[in-house]
Design a protein around this motif. Structure first.
Motif, PDB file in Angstrom:
ATOM      1  N   GLU A 184       0.805  -1.218   0.000  1.00  0.00           N
ATOM      2  CA  GLU A 184       0.000   0.000   0.000  1.00  0.00           C
ATOM      3  C   GLU A 184       0.843   1.274   0.000  1.00  0.00           C
ATOM      4  N   ARG A 231      -3.825  -4.009  -5.052  1.00  0.00           N
ATOM      5  CA  ARG A 231      -2.702  -3.687  -4.169  1.00  0.00           C
ATOM      6  C   ARG A 231      -2.597  -4.777  -3.102  1.00  0.00           C
ATOM      7  N   HIS A 454      -9.799  -1.526  -3.942  1.00  0.00           N
ATOM      8  CA  HIS A 454      -8.808  -1.336  -2.887  1.00  0.00           C
ATOM      9  C   HIS A 454      -9.405  -1.421  -1.491  1.00  0.00           C
TER      10      HIS A 454
END
Length: 473
Positions: A184, A231, A454
């Motif tokens: 991240e 991610r 995300h």
């Protein structure tokens, strides 16, 4: 509670989610059933087994394939690995991650939850493997975080035993911090510029060192992968002990539970949703999947006959091998008709808690024999037997009674269990308006929540995202 907090079907009713539960081994949850003439688990070490399974599941609109794993043999029973080797109880076992890319290549929507432990691999190398998998699946992957429970794994990695139960979770908390920081908080979204004119592939000002130094890990540098679609892949977790629930409330986006009765399923679900609230999240930010085995056919009578035939192949000692490993208790030291009683364990504490709570009355306690019989078809979880219509109605009732989001479906034989569910159960659930008729687009996270790819802002891991500027040691 708003309708948007959990998936609904086109009819507006709450949708039942399905995961298939498998492992890169023989006879995952049903010891002895590898002997059944229709079982194909022996071909677990071929690409064809996995690609055919994935295509079957996608045809049935399954949400995902959840792949379990262990890193050592079940040698608690009899203080030896002899019984587990004879029974083939989760040994031999191959790596779960390596079978995912070929399955992703032959499917478009099926997602994959892979089990990987925090005890024995450094988070720096694991974060790279996890990101690679997210790239190759185009965001259709989740990580089932486990802290480990088998002493044999600890010994084979050079330790005398595992860390104490709660300390394993403390170690895992920091492990995830490192993974979050790498995935991240290291690379900005537009770090890869591919500037051919000036010969610049990556803008160095947009790639950041994480400078992590904690109790267990020291990782100063940058992530070695560029950002993948999610991610951080979806965080899955399976611990339902008191400490495990706190870990889930903080990190998990999906949780696998395995209580044997609806009352216990409801109690566990309530505690998990409360754990999410205590961590500053919505109670439905966690998708809860309860373990279930289904034996089905065209009629109730056909399904019952199928169950009785399956039960004839069960391996009682193999069941006790598995239960000994899960419970951390050598069940070979007890008489078969001896009650379980009060025990303490450093293995899967929720297993102990469950049996204590589900013991019934004094006339029907959990004896060693009863545990062995319970584990015969489907392992630890409950079994539903009936026609597709009977099973569909019971699944809907269980969801309504317990507030779970769906089921982690263990097989008795493979791929036959899943083929039967696709043929008999899925159409009946669709008739009830409780099962999807098409997939939601996008990544695993978007399919589960419909809110993008995300981590959401209220998730603990999002604090490490560069957009929040909270890269702290």
């Amino acid at each position: 509670m708003s309708e948007s907090t959990f998936p609904t079907t086109a009819s507006g009713q709450r949708e039942i989610l399905f995961n298939a539960f498998d492992m890169n081994c023989v006879a995952h949850q049903s010891p002895g059933l590898w002997r059944h003439p229709e079982d194909k688990s022996r071909t677990y070490n071929t690409l064809g087994y996995w690609t055919n399974l994935a295509q079957t599941l996608e045809r049935g609109l399954f949400d995902g394939l959840f792949i379990a794993d262990v890193l050592g043999p079940y040698d608690v029973y009899g203080n030896s690995d002899e019984a587990t080797l004879k029974a083939g109880t989760q040994v031999p076992t191959n790596d779960p991650i390596l079978v995912v890319p070929p399955m992703a290549a032959v499917t478009e929507n099926l997602t994959f939850g892979v089990t990987a432990g925090t005890a024995y691999e450094h988070p720096y190398s694991f974060a790279r493997r996890l990101a690679t998998l997210d790239h190759l699946t185009e965001g259709r992957v989740g990580w089932n975080v486990v802290t480990g429970y088998l002493p044999s794994a600890a010994r084979n990695f050079g330790h005398d035993d595992q860390m104490e139960h709660d300390e394993r979770y403390n170690h895992a908390d920091e492990y995830l911090d490192v993974v979050y920081k790498l995935l991240e908080g290291s690379w900005e979204d537009d770090a890869v510029v591919e500037d051919r004119e000036n010969g610049v592939f990556i803008d160095p000002t947009k790639v950041h060192r994480i400078e992590h130094e904690g109790k267990y890990f020291k990782t100063p540098g940058i992530a070695f992968t560029e950002p993948s679609k999610q991610r951080t892949p979806v965080i899955y977790q399976a611990g339902a002990s008191t400490r495990g629930r706190a870990f889930a409330g903080k990190h998990a986006e999906a949780v696998f539970i395995n209580p044997p009765t609806p009352d216990l399923i409801k109690a566990t679900t309530t505690k998990l949703r409360q754990a999410a609230v205590e961590a500053g999240r919505d109670p439905y930010d966690i998708r809860i999947m309860s373990m279930q085995t289904i034996v089905t056919g065209a009629t109730d009578e056909e399904a019952q006959a199928k169950y009785e035939e399956l039960a004839s192949y069960t391996d009682v000692e193999g069941g006790l091998v598995l239960m000994s490993g899960w419970m951390g208790i050598d069940l070979s030291q007890f008489d078969l008709d001896e009650p379980l009683g009060d025990v303490e364990s450093n293995a899967i504490q929720s297993t102990i808690e469950t049996f204590k709570k589900a013991s019934g009355d004094d006339e029907n306690p959990w004896t060693v024999r009863r545990i062995a019989e319970w584990c015969g078809v489907g392992g630890f979880g409950p079994v539903i037997i009936g026609s597709g219509e009977t099973v569909a109605r019971r699944l809907a009732e269980i969801q309504d009674e317990t507030d779970i989001d769906g089921f982690n479906l263990a097989y008795h034989i493979t791929p036959g269990t899943f083929e039967d569910i696709v043929e008999y159960v899925v159409p009946e659930l669709q008739k009830l308006g409780r099962y999807k008729t098409e997939y939601r687009e996008g990544t695993m996270r978007n399919k589960l929540f419909g809110k993008g790819d995300h981590l959401p802002e209220n998730h603990y891991g999002s604090r490490f995202a560069l957009r929040n500027r909270q890269l702290v040691g």
